[in-house]
Design a protein around this motif. Structure first.
Motif, PDB file in Angstrom:
ATOM      1  N   LEU A  93       0.891  -1.161  -0.290  1.00 31.48           N
ATOM      2  CA  LEU A  93      -0.372  -0.137  -0.138  1.00 31.48           C
ATOM      3  C   LEU A  93       0.866   0.918   0.221  1.00 31.48           C
ATOM      4  O   LEU A  93       0.610   2.474   0.926  1.00 31.48           O
ATOM      5  CB  LEU A  93      -0.648  -0.338   1.322  1.00 31.48           C
ATOM      6  CG  LEU A  93      -1.920  -0.851   1.801  1.00 31.48           C
ATOM      7  CD1 LEU A  93      -2.230  -0.825   2.603  1.00 31.48           C
ATOM      8  CD2 LEU A  93      -2.726  -1.320   0.130  1.00 31.48           C
ATOM      9  N   GLY A  94       1.728   1.077  -1.108  1.00 31.94           N
ATOM     10  CA  GLY A  94       2.845   2.402  -1.096  1.00 31.94           C
ATOM     11  C   GLY A  94       1.921   3.743  -2.077  1.00 31.94           C
ATOM     12  O   GLY A  94       0.847   3.667  -1.969  1.00 31.94           O
ATOM     13  N   ILE A  95       3.220   3.728  -2.587  1.00 29.82           N
ATOM     14  CA  ILE A  95       2.815   5.511  -3.158  1.00 29.82           C
ATOM     15  C   ILE A  95       1.325   4.964  -4.225  1.00 29.82           C
ATOM     16  O   ILE A  95       0.380   6.017  -4.624  1.00 29.82           O
ATOM     17  CB  ILE A  95       3.467   6.639  -4.082  1.00 29.82           C
ATOM     18  CG1 ILE A  95       4.603   6.971  -2.699  1.00 29.82           C
ATOM     19  CG2 ILE A  95       3.358   7.336  -4.969  1.00 29.82           C
ATOM     20  CD1 ILE A  95       5.563   7.812  -3.775  1.00 29.82           C
ATOM     21  N   MET A  96       1.376   4.239  -4.877  1.00 33.48           N
ATOM     22  CA  MET A  96       0.949   3.331  -5.975  1.00 33.48           C
ATOM     23  C   MET A  96      -0.422   2.751  -5.533  1.00 33.48           C
ATOM     24  O   MET A  96      -1.216   2.967  -6.285  1.00 33.48           O
ATOM     25  CB  MET A  96       1.176   2.480  -7.273  1.00 33.48           C
ATOM     26  CG  MET A  96       2.556   3.481  -8.130  1.00 33.48           C
ATOM     27  SD  MET A  96       1.970   5.086  -9.320  1.00 33.48           S
ATOM     28  CE  MET A  96       1.055   3.929 -10.371  1.00 33.48           C
ATOM     29  N   ALA A 124      -5.006   3.681   6.800  1.00 36.64           N
ATOM     30  CA  ALA A 124      -5.794   4.616   5.988  1.00 36.64           C
ATOM     31  C   ALA A 124      -6.152   4.144   4.733  1.00 36.64           C
ATOM     32  O   ALA A 124      -7.561   4.913   4.373  1.00 36.64           O
ATOM     33  CB  ALA A 124      -4.198   5.375   5.163  1.00 36.64           C
ATOM     34  N   LEU A 125      -6.436   2.584   4.672  1.00 37.06           N
ATOM     35  CA  LEU A 125      -7.040   1.980   3.492  1.00 37.06           C
ATOM     36  C   LEU A 125      -8.065   1.290   4.604  1.00 37.06           C
ATOM     37  O   LEU A 125      -9.546   1.912   3.704  1.00 37.06           O
ATOM     38  CB  LEU A 125      -7.189   0.682   3.452  1.00 37.06           C
ATOM     39  CG  LEU A 125      -7.337  -0.087   2.877  1.00 37.06           C
ATOM     40  CD1 LEU A 125      -7.941   0.380   1.686  1.00 37.06           C
ATOM     41  CD2 LEU A 125      -7.018  -1.410   2.628  1.00 37.06           C
ATOM     42  N   ALA A 179      -8.463  -4.650   7.639  1.00 37.96           N
ATOM     43  CA  ALA A 179      -7.038  -4.332   8.032  1.00 37.96           C
ATOM     44  C   ALA A 179      -6.538  -5.799   8.048  1.00 37.96           C
ATOM     45  O   ALA A 179      -7.203  -6.955   7.831  1.00 37.96           O
ATOM     46  CB  ALA A 179      -6.739  -4.308   9.088  1.00 37.96           C
ATOM     47  N   ALA A 180      -5.640  -5.871   7.630  1.00 39.82           N
ATOM     48  CA  ALA A 180      -4.983  -7.981   7.683  1.00 39.82           C
ATOM     49  C   ALA A 180      -3.510  -7.675   8.277  1.00 39.82           C
ATOM     50  O   ALA A 180      -2.906  -6.886   8.174  1.00 39.82           O
ATOM     51  CB  ALA A 180      -4.601  -8.720   6.028  1.00 39.82           C
ATOM     52  N   MET A 223      -4.167   2.908  -5.281  1.00 36.93           N
ATOM     53  CA  MET A 223      -5.427   1.419  -6.180  1.00 36.93           C
ATOM     54  C   MET A 223      -6.524   0.599  -5.367  1.00 36.93           C
ATOM     55  O   MET A 223      -7.056   0.533  -5.702  1.00 36.93           O
ATOM     56  CB  MET A 223      -4.331   0.774  -6.880  1.00 36.93           C
ATOM     57  CG  MET A 223      -3.629   1.399  -7.889  1.00 36.93           C
ATOM     58  SD  MET A 223      -1.972   0.229  -8.452  1.00 36.93           S
ATOM     59  CE  MET A 223      -3.085  -1.029  -9.189  1.00 36.93           C
ATOM     60  N   ALA A 224      -5.841   0.406  -4.259  1.00 41.77           N
ATOM     61  CA  ALA A 224      -6.566  -0.198  -3.262  1.00 41.77           C
ATOM     62  C   ALA A 224      -7.795   0.478  -2.848  1.00 41.77           C
ATOM     63  O   ALA A 224      -8.732  -0.030  -2.524  1.00 41.77           O
ATOM     64  CB  ALA A 224      -5.774  -0.356  -1.699  1.00 41.77           C
ATOM     65  N   ALA A 225      -7.835   1.857  -2.493  1.00 45.36           N
ATOM     66  CA  ALA A 225      -9.123   2.802  -2.188  1.00 45.36           C
ATOM     67  C   ALA A 225      -9.548   3.140  -3.355  1.00 45.36           C
ATOM     68  O   ALA A 225     -11.402   2.815  -3.198  1.00 45.36           O
ATOM     69  CB  ALA A 225      -8.232   4.319  -1.930  1.00 45.36           C
TER      70      ALA A 225
END
Length: 297
Positions: A11-14, A41-42, A49-50, A18-20
């Motif tokens: 869950l970095g910059i990209m 944040a997600l 969360a995992a 994308m996940a959001a």
């Protein structure tokens, strides 16, 4: 049809936007990242969360990885906590990382041995494209599998093209990174040239962007380059890594890339000067230094 459940690892910059965007599109997304703050944040945006890779992928129908390099992908899929050990049979693994094409092909074979369907789907468009959901996605793997997850890819990208068998997506991404690096270097040279002649760079960028010299780097990065603002959308460190992939793949194929090789050296020099954490458009700083011109205040 019911949307597949998704595990998103990296869950970095990209990866984060994308996940959001997948959550926004109505998918149930469980995220994992080595930095817990990224997971929080997600969750704040509606994801789940995992606390481990195993926890994220258990029961997931689609698994997406977005990590920095080939060894990172190998670490994520292998080992007792990895994807291969915990993904359910017939799960589809989409690797959106940018890695070596030969590694992507080998991992696809390993995935098949674990009854996992793998496709390599590196992306282009930078952080802005990830946030806007307009990424270009070049996909390698079995065409039937690619079509089955096209709705998932359409939630994060605008241009999704199946380019061939496993590893092909990474080969096309390598070509993409070659073009992007070369274009950034030429835009940087043009901007330093224009400033040396005391031309109004804003006006110059406008007219250049409207002619044959027009390109996405001028559109998206020229203004920040003029302002010497290099907040990373795509770090020098990562583009340096990608250019290493390109050089190795070109040598293996017996293809000459003289301009690409020169650009790779320039990117490496910029990194060695301590600018690896800046946006790759910071190539302008190296052009400026080579030109003997003081940095702009």
């Amino acid at each position: 049809m019911t949307k597949p459940t998704i595990a998103f690892i990296g869950l970095g910059i990209m990866g984060a936007p994308m996940a959001a965007n997948l959550v926004k599109a109505g998918y149930v997304v469980t995220g994992y990242n080595r930095s817990p703050g990224k997971i929080d944040a997600l969750v704040a945006r509606g994801g789940h969360a995992a606390d481990s890779i195993a926890d994220a992928v258990t029961g997931a129908e689609v698994i997406i990885t977005m990590v920095p390099d080939s060894p990172d992908v190998e670490a994520v899929v292998g080992g007792p906590d990895g994807i291969f050990a915990h993904a359910q049979p017939d799960a589809i693994w989409i690797d959106c990382s940018t890695i070596r094409p030969d590694v992507a092909a080998a991992l696809a074979e390993q995935a098949a041995a674990h009854q996992i369907q793998a496709i390599d789907a590196p992306v282009s468009g930078g952080e802005a494209g990830a946030v806007e959901g307009t990424l270009s996605i070049m996909v390698g793997g079995d065409g039937t599998v690619v079509e089955s997850v096209r709705p998932v890819l359409e939630a994060v990208g605008r241009t999704i093209v199946h380019v061939g068998p496993a590893g092909s997506g990474q080969t096309v991404k390598a070509a993409n990174q070659l073009i992007v690096a070369g274009t950034i270097e030429l835009v940087a040279e043009a901007l330093v040239f224009l400033e040396a002649h005391q031309v109004d760079t804003t006006a110059a960028i406008e007219v250049l962007a409207g002619g044959l010299a027009g390109n996405r780097i001028l559109d998206r990065k020229a203004a920040s380059m003029v302002a010497r603002s290099f907040e990373p959308g795509f770090r020098v460190d990562l583009h340096h890594k990608d250019l290493g992939i390109i050089l190795a793949a070109a040598r293996e194929a017996g293809v000459a890339i003289p301009l690409g090789a020169q650009t790779a050296q320039l990117m490496q020099a910029l990194r060695q000067l301590g600018h690896g954490g800046l946006d790759h458009s910071a190539l302008l700083l190296l052009v400026e230094q080579l030109s003997g011109r003081a940095a702009k205040d």
